[in-house]
Design a protein around this motif. Sequence first.
Motif, PDB file in Angstrom:
ATOM      1  N   HIS A  62      48.152  23.484  61.697  1.00  0.00           N
ATOM      2  CA  HIS A  62      45.950  24.042  61.861  1.00  0.00           C
ATOM      3  C   HIS A  62      45.802  23.562  63.744  1.00  0.00           C
ATOM      4  O   HIS A  62      45.422  24.063  64.028  1.00  0.00           O
ATOM      5  N   ASP A  85      42.595  31.769  61.538  1.00  0.00           N
ATOM      6  CA  ASP A  85      41.419  31.288  61.418  1.00  0.00           C
ATOM      7  C   ASP A  85      41.028  32.635  61.052  1.00  0.00           C
ATOM      8  O   ASP A  85      40.197  32.483  61.779  1.00  0.00           O
ATOM      9  N   HIS A 103      40.322  29.068  68.120  1.00  0.00           N
ATOM     10  CA  HIS A 103      40.053  29.774  68.109  1.00  0.00           C
ATOM     11  C   HIS A 103      39.961  30.530  69.804  1.00  0.00           C
ATOM     12  O   HIS A 103      39.127  31.201  70.548  1.00  0.00           O
ATOM     13  N   HIS A 110      42.955  26.238  64.749  1.00  0.00           N
ATOM     14  CA  HIS A 110      41.840  26.140  65.201  1.00  0.00           C
ATOM     15  C   HIS A 110      40.864  25.275  65.833  1.00  0.00           C
ATOM     16  O   HIS A 110      39.516  25.855  65.967  1.00  0.00           O
ATOM     17  N   ASP A 124      42.179  27.406  58.170  1.00  0.00           N
ATOM     18  CA  ASP A 124      41.171  28.279  57.808  1.00  0.00           C
ATOM     19  C   ASP A 124      40.797  29.237  57.596  1.00  0.00           C
ATOM     20  O   ASP A 124      40.725  30.588  57.660  1.00  0.00           O
ATOM     21  N   HIS A 159      38.667  32.811  58.348  1.00  0.00           N
ATOM     22  CA  HIS A 159      37.703  32.257  57.838  1.00  0.00           C
ATOM     23  C   HIS A 159      36.832  33.595  56.883  1.00  0.00           C
ATOM     24  O   HIS A 159      35.493  33.918  57.036  1.00  0.00           O
TER      25      HIS A 159
END
Length: 253
Positions: A147, A13, A188, A186, A54, A15
Motif C-alpha cells: 500500500h 485506494d 492518490h 496511498h 485503502d 475508499h
Amino acid sequence: MIDSECTVLHITDCHLFEDTTVVKNGVNPFASLRAVLTAACDTKTPDVVVASGDIAHDPVPETYRAFNDMIRSFHEGPFMVTPGNHDIWNSMQPVFELQPVEFSSWTVVPLDTHVEGQVSGEVSYETILWLQQCLEHVNGHVIVVGHHPLVDIGVAWLDAHQVRNATDVLSVLQMHQNVQAYICGHVHLESYKQHHRLKLWTTPSTCWQFASDIDTFALSPLAPGWRWLELHLDGMIDTRVERLSMSQLAGIS
Ligand SMILES: [Fe+2]
C-alpha cells in the motif's frame, strides 16, 4: 509490440463506504469504482486484478464483501488485495487472504505495509522474513504489491507516510534479481521512480486525487484512474495509467 504474457489491472485506494450513496471530496467512491472497472474492462481483459489497499473508508466486513462482489462481477480470474492504512485486517480476513498469485512465468507477491491505526507504513519483522522466504521459492519474474511507497515521490506530506523501514524492504527486494517492480497506492497520484534496478510505480486512486505540485494536502481535479501492466516473458514491463473520460465521469459525484 510483442504480446505480453500477463496483463495486470492495478486499482487502489477505493475508499468505499458501507453506505454506497455517500459522497466525499465530490466523489461517490462506489460509483467511481464501478465506472473505473467498466471503463478498464471495456478496453481490455485483465489476467490478474490487484487492489493495493485503502479498499474501505468504512472498514467493516460488509464493505469488503461489496468490494469483492463488485470485482467478481467484472473479473473471474486471479485477484489480490493488500491492506492500507484505512483498512482493518480483521474485517478483510473473512473475504481475502494475503497469498502470492502466479500467472504464467510471473508471480505477484503481496506485501502488508499497514500498521493498524497508523497512517504511515511499516513492514513487520515477521513479514520481511516471510517475503524473503517467498522470494527464495519463486521461479520467474516477480512484482511486489504493497500500500505505502518505499521511496520519496516528491510530495512532502505524503513522503512522511512512506514505509518507515523501507531500507530493509528494499534490500530484500534488491537481493532477488527476479523482482522487477514494486507497485503501490496511498498517494492518490501517478508516479514512477527507480531504485537501482527496481522500478517503483504508484497509481491514481479509483476515487479522489491528491495534488502532486504542493507539499501540503490538496486535492487535484484529475479524474479517477487505474494502471495497466503488461508483463513480458523477458521480465520487461510496459505500463500506463488511464483515467475516466468526461463522459465516464457522469454519475460518480
Ligand atoms: Fe487512500
